[in-house]
Design a protein around this motif. Structure first.
Motif, PDB file in Angstrom:
ATOM      1  N   LEU A   1     -46.390  27.935  -6.995  1.00 45.89           N
ATOM      2  CA  LEU A   1     -45.347  27.165  -5.932  1.00 45.89           C
ATOM      3  C   LEU A   1     -43.857  26.874  -7.112  1.00 45.89           C
ATOM      4  O   LEU A   1     -44.088  26.523  -8.767  1.00 45.89           O
ATOM      5  CB  LEU A   1     -46.686  25.775  -5.784  1.00 45.89           C
ATOM      6  CG  LEU A   1     -45.402  24.527  -6.052  1.00 45.89           C
ATOM      7  CD1 LEU A   1     -44.977  24.389  -4.817  1.00 45.89           C
ATOM      8  CD2 LEU A   1     -45.965  23.109  -6.619  1.00 45.89           C
ATOM      9  N   THR A   2     -43.112  26.740  -6.714  1.00 39.47           N
ATOM     10  CA  THR A   2     -41.675  26.458  -7.238  1.00 39.47           C
ATOM     11  C   THR A   2     -41.457  25.229  -7.254  1.00 39.47           C
ATOM     12  O   THR A   2     -41.688  24.100  -6.942  1.00 39.47           O
ATOM     13  CB  THR A   2     -40.379  26.962  -6.810  1.00 39.47           C
ATOM     14  OG1 THR A   2     -39.954  26.916  -5.856  1.00 39.47           O
ATOM     15  CG2 THR A   2     -40.732  29.405  -7.121  1.00 39.47           C
ATOM     16  N   LYS A   3     -41.013  24.549  -8.719  1.00 41.88           N
ATOM     17  CA  LYS A   3     -40.346  23.085  -8.883  1.00 41.88           C
ATOM     18  C   LYS A   3     -41.811  21.850  -9.018  1.00 41.88           C
ATOM     19  O   LYS A   3     -41.747  21.237 -10.011  1.00 41.88           O
ATOM     20  CB  LYS A   3     -39.828  23.302  -8.585  1.00 41.88           C
ATOM     21  CG  LYS A   3     -37.539  23.610  -7.966  1.00 41.88           C
ATOM     22  CD  LYS A   3     -36.962  23.346  -7.407  1.00 41.88           C
ATOM     23  CE  LYS A   3     -35.751  24.350  -6.626  1.00 41.88           C
ATOM     24  NZ  LYS A   3     -36.228  24.639  -5.646  1.00 41.88           N
TER      25      LYS A   3
ATOM     26  N   THR B   1     -43.814  18.466  -6.566  1.00 47.07           N
ATOM     27  CA  THR B   1     -44.160  18.596  -6.125  1.00 47.07           C
ATOM     28  C   THR B   1     -43.872  17.190  -4.947  1.00 47.07           C
ATOM     29  O   THR B   1     -43.076  16.485  -5.754  1.00 47.07           O
ATOM     30  CB  THR B   1     -45.537  18.194  -6.093  1.00 47.07           C
ATOM     31  OG1 THR B   1     -46.475  19.115  -6.052  1.00 47.07           O
ATOM     32  CG2 THR B   1     -46.431  17.654  -4.629  1.00 47.07           C
TER      33      THR B   1
ATOM     34  N   SER C   1     -41.268  17.863   1.411  1.00 49.22           N
ATOM     35  CA  SER C   1     -41.398  18.543  -0.356  1.00 49.22           C
ATOM     36  C   SER C   1     -40.452  19.855  -0.365  1.00 49.22           C
ATOM     37  O   SER C   1     -40.537  20.792  -0.998  1.00 49.22           O
ATOM     38  CB  SER C   1     -42.289  18.616  -1.512  1.00 49.22           C
ATOM     39  OG  SER C   1     -42.002  19.235  -2.442  1.00 49.22           O
TER      40      SER C   1
ATOM     41  N   SER D   1     -39.033  22.830  -2.764  1.00 51.20           N
ATOM     42  CA  SER D   1     -40.676  23.890  -2.926  1.00 51.20           C
ATOM     43  C   SER D   1     -41.173  25.105  -2.428  1.00 51.20           C
ATOM     44  O   SER D   1     -41.097  24.778  -0.948  1.00 51.20           O
ATOM     45  CB  SER D   1     -41.772  22.845  -3.341  1.00 51.20           C
ATOM     46  OG  SER D   1     -41.932  21.232  -3.957  1.00 51.20           O
TER      47      SER D   1
END
Length: 329
Positions: free
Chosen positions: A158-160, A162, A265, A268
């Protein structure tokens, strides 16, 4: 019916079951978790995706560009152009429309894409501005055919974090209410999360090493994980303490009694990668300034979709319903 996009079950029953593929030029058919159409152009493939913005008023131009380009980025190709439809109520001013277009063009300049045309209309059929964008991107046929099968044991990144887009929208739309629990600096930080809503960079960086990507939109991280597992016909296990929920997101969600894991989100990206390539890809993303987290893995049985809390207690990840954002704005 509930506000928000149709559930997966409703899409299958109402939409997909009433569509029949007729032309061989189109390489795929609509499906859960697959947001782009692919058109055969010989040695190239044109990817097409479309999305409206209905849950936001502030920064709607920026969001409209990013949401559609994010879908294209999940294929690992660069977005190149967009078509824009704007439906606005009679109360809309010329200045309002100008500002939307200025915001859209600014975001397009950042992403190096062109606005190709579209339609703009004042109508009493809507009570607020609706912007819908259709985006185009091109890749090679080899890139399309090089799709890798997602297997049991593959890793989910998962990037960045939530709840990025939802936090930003609520910070803009509910600023006065939030001033009772947040400082102005905290509210401003929440608003600044709107600048994190593009995943084009991580999509392009992950293109060669990933086995699949999915941007996190309505239904939040849990909805996105459920959709990827369904598309892959596998089960999945993820861990709550790996999901990087910001303090501002937590405070806003606590105040409105909503679940950050079910909050829209954009910004993400879920990325599927083999165990052998996980560290290489994570290092690549992190070294380019994109926070990236290993949040779980795929398992054998499609019925087994679970999230574990910090105490090791397991909860089922269910088919997503209406996004938590609609309980607030």
């Amino acid at each position: 019916m509930q506000i928000g996009k149709l559930t997966a079950s409703q899409l299958k029953e109402i939409i997909f079951n009433n569509i029949k593929k007729k032309r061989k030029e189109f390489l795929n058919s609509p499906g859960i978790g697959d947001d782009c159409a692919a058109i055969d152009l010989g040695d190239k493939v044109c990817y097409v995706s479309s999305d409206p913005i209905t849950g936001a008023v502030s920064e709607i131009g920026k969001l409209a560009v990013n949401i559609t380009c994010n879908d294209l980025a999940t294929t690992g190709v660069e977005p190149m152009g967009i078509m824009v439809t704007i439906l606005a109520p009679p109360s809309t001013s010329i200045e309002d429309l100008k500002n939307i277009m200025i915001d859209m063009e600014s975001e397009c300049t950042k992403l190096n894409i062109d606005i190709l045309g579209g339609h703009t209309e004042i109508t009493d059929a809507v009570n607020k501005v609706i912007v819908s964008v259709t985006g185009l991107g091109f890749g090679t046929k080899d890139h399309y055919e090089d799709k890798k099968e997602i297997l049991e044991g593959d890793i989910l990144l998962l990037t960045k974090g939530t709840g990025i887009e939802g936090t930003a929208i609520i910070a803009y739309e509910k600023e006065q209410e939030l001033s009772s629990i947040l400082s102005q600096n905290e509210i401003n930080y929440g608003k600044s999360m709107m600048d994190m809503t593009s995943v084009v960079k991580e999509g392009l960086l992950s293109s060669e090493l990933s086995k699949g990507m999915h941007d996190v939109t309505e239904g939040g991280i849990l909805g996105a994980v459920w959709e990827v597992a369904e598309l892959s016909k596998l089960g999945v296990t993820i861990y709550h303490n790996k999901l990087n929920i910001s303090n501002i997101t937590s405070q806003i969600c606590d105040y409105y009694k909503i679940d950050p894991l079910k909050l829209i989100s954009s910004g993400s990206m879920l990325i599927v990668v083999s165990p052998n390539n996980k560290d290489i890809l994570m290092d690549k993303l992190i070294s380019d300034g994109i926070p990236t987290f290993e949040i779980g893995c795929f398992t054998k049985n499609i019925k087994d979709k679970y999230i574990y809390n910090s105490e090791g207690q397991r909860s089922i990840i269910s088919e997503p319903e209406s996004d938590e954002l609609y309980k607030v704005v």
